[in-house]
Design a protein around this motif. Structure first.
Motif, short mmCIF file in Angstrom:
data_model
loop_
_atom_site.label_atom_id
_atom_site.label_comp_id
_atom_site.label_asym_id
_atom_site.label_seq_id
_atom_site.Cartn_x
_atom_site.Cartn_y
_atom_site.Cartn_z
N ASP A 121 5.53 45.13 7.86
CA ASP A 121 4.49 45.86 7.45
C ASP A 121 3.75 45.06 6.35
O ASP A 121 3.19 45.91 5.48
N GLY A 122 3.69 43.70 6.33
CA GLY A 122 3.03 43.33 4.88
C GLY A 122 4.16 43.28 3.62
O GLY A 122 3.53 43.00 2.70
N ILE A 123 5.25 43.86 3.72
CA ILE A 123 6.19 44.19 2.34
C ILE A 123 7.53 43.19 2.62
O ILE A 123 8.23 43.43 3.62
N LEU A 124 7.44 42.44 1.73
CA LEU A 124 8.46 41.37 1.60
C LEU A 124 9.66 42.09 0.55
O LEU A 124 9.30 42.31 -0.48
N THR A 125 10.87 42.33 1.04
CA THR A 125 12.06 42.71 0.19
C THR A 125 12.75 41.73 -0.19
O THR A 125 13.28 41.04 0.68
N VAL A 126 13.13 41.53 -1.34
CA VAL A 126 13.82 40.34 -2.05
C VAL A 126 15.10 41.22 -2.62
O VAL A 126 14.78 42.22 -3.55
N ARG A 127 16.32 40.61 -2.64
CA ARG A 127 17.43 41.07 -3.36
C ARG A 127 17.94 40.05 -4.13
O ARG A 127 17.90 38.94 -3.86
N ALA A 134 15.95 40.45 -11.32
CA ALA A 134 15.06 41.21 -10.59
C ALA A 134 13.60 41.52 -11.63
O ALA A 134 12.69 41.60 -11.11
N THR A 135 13.96 41.67 -12.94
CA THR A 135 12.84 42.04 -13.74
C THR A 135 11.99 40.54 -13.76
O THR A 135 10.87 40.52 -13.88
N GLN A 136 12.75 39.36 -13.81
CA GLN A 136 12.11 38.04 -13.88
C GLN A 136 11.31 37.88 -12.68
O GLN A 136 10.05 37.47 -12.83
N LEU A 137 11.66 38.35 -11.31
CA LEU A 137 11.16 38.04 -10.13
C LEU A 137 10.05 39.00 -10.08
O LEU A 137 9.02 38.69 -9.37
N ARG A 138 10.03 40.15 -10.58
CA ARG A 138 9.22 41.45 -10.33
C ARG A 138 7.76 40.81 -11.42
O ARG A 138 6.59 40.82 -10.96
N LEU A 139 8.09 40.20 -12.37
CA LEU A 139 7.00 39.30 -13.33
C LEU A 139 6.35 38.20 -12.44
O LEU A 139 5.10 38.12 -12.52
N PHE A 140 7.04 37.63 -11.59
CA PHE A 140 6.72 36.48 -10.88
C PHE A 140 5.87 36.91 -9.49
O PHE A 140 5.36 35.94 -8.74
N ALA A 141 6.08 38.01 -9.02
CA ALA A 141 5.59 38.79 -7.95
C ALA A 141 4.17 38.43 -7.31
O ALA A 141 3.88 38.13 -6.42
N PRO A 142 3.06 38.73 -8.27
CA PRO A 142 1.87 38.33 -8.17
C PRO A 142 1.38 37.11 -7.68
O PRO A 142 0.88 37.12 -6.81
N VAL A 157 0.74 39.17 3.38
CA VAL A 157 1.88 39.68 2.64
C VAL A 157 1.04 40.65 1.68
O VAL A 157 0.24 40.29 0.81
N THR A 158 1.29 41.81 1.41
CA THR A 158 0.57 42.80 0.62
C THR A 158 1.37 43.06 -0.61
O THR A 158 0.76 43.18 -1.85
N ARG A 159 2.70 42.87 -0.65
CA ARG A 159 3.52 43.38 -1.74
C ARG A 159 4.87 43.01 -1.64
O ARG A 159 5.40 42.72 -0.29
N ILE A 160 5.58 42.59 -2.90
CA ILE A 160 6.73 41.94 -2.64
C ILE A 160 7.75 43.31 -3.51
O ILE A 160 7.41 43.54 -4.69
N ASN A 161 8.71 43.72 -2.82
CA ASN A 161 9.68 44.66 -3.24
C ASN A 161 10.79 43.91 -3.79
O ASN A 161 11.74 43.57 -3.12
N VAL A 162 10.97 43.98 -4.98
CA VAL A 162 12.20 43.30 -5.79
C VAL A 162 13.48 44.39 -5.94
O VAL A 162 13.14 45.38 -6.51
N LYS A 163 14.59 43.96 -5.47
CA LYS A 163 15.58 45.14 -5.53
C LYS A 163 16.66 44.31 -6.51
O LYS A 163 16.90 43.12 -6.02
N GLY A 164 17.53 45.16 -7.18
CA GLY A 164 18.91 44.68 -7.84
C GLY A 164 19.86 44.64 -6.79
O GLY A 164 19.66 44.93 -5.78
N PRO A 165 21.03 44.40 -7.66
CA PRO A 165 22.10 44.24 -6.51
C PRO A 165 22.40 45.79 -6.34
O PRO A 165 22.35 46.59 -6.74
N ASP A 166 23.42 45.45 -5.07
CA ASP A 166 23.91 47.00 -4.72
C ASP A 166 25.14 47.70 -5.42
O ASP A 166 26.07 46.57 -5.80
#
Length: 187
Positions: A121-127, A134-142, A157-166
């Motif tokens: 649905d236009g949301i890319l999830t990155v682990r 994760a913080t570094q990639l969130r700054l780079f997401a736009p 792609v409307t949004r990138i959802n960045v997640k940390g490790p499990d």
């Protein structure tokens, strides 16, 4: 005696047959044709085998001519491109191709510590491997969203959802303590 020549009784009889035969003779041959037809129809012939039906011919233009059309052989890649286009899978396939080249998109260092997980649905999830990455990639997401939309088409792609490790579960055994467990870098 008689005035004319004497007639032999056998000759009279044969001349009567000739006269009768002459009267019975048909110069057109219709009677003979009827007799032949009756004798031929009396002969039994084997029954004719039923003919096989040909499939109906397709309508429309049947020859391809010198220009390519749908019936011409094509390369497998071209056939797959056509199938993907007909089914409307272009965006999904392109996104997965681009995500397969993840190091080229985000750089080699970022790619070592992150990987795409899903796209829906236009949301890319990155682990990522840690909360710092994760913080570094969130700054780079736009910038990443803009680059993906440029390559795939606007709005893919409307949004990138960045997640940390499990985080591991700290609830082991019968006697566990309530709470979040150790506060570490588990995102």
């Amino acid at each position: 005696m008689s005035d004319g020549p004497e007639e032999n009784p056998a000759e009279v009889e044969s001349s009567g047959e000739l006269a009768a035969a002459a009267e019975e003779h048909d110069p057109t041959g219709v009677d003979l044709a009827r007799q032949i037809a009756a004798s031929v129809s009396a002969i039994k012939r084997p029954a004719a085998k039923p003919r096989k039906r040909r499939p109906p011919r397709p309508t429309g233009v049947q020859s391809s001519g010198s220009h390519p059309d749908d019936r011409d052989p094509m390369l497998v890649g071209d056939a797959l491109d056509r199938l993907v286009g007909e089914k409307g899978w272009n965006t999904q396939v392109n996104i997965h191709l681009l995500l397969g080249n993840w190091p080229r998109l985000v750089g080699a260092v970022n790619a070592q510590h992150s990987q795409p997980e899903s796209f829906a649905d236009g949301i890319l999830t990155v682990r990522t491997s840690s909360t710092a990455w994760a913080t570094q990639l969130r700054l780079f997401a736009p910038q990443l969203v803009a680059r993906l939309n440029k390559d795939l088409g606007d709005g893919s792609v409307t949004r990138i959802n960045v997640k940390g490790p499990d985080a591991p579960s700290w609830k082991h055994g019968r006697r566990s303590v309530r709470g979040r467990g150790p506060r570490d870098t588990y995102g």
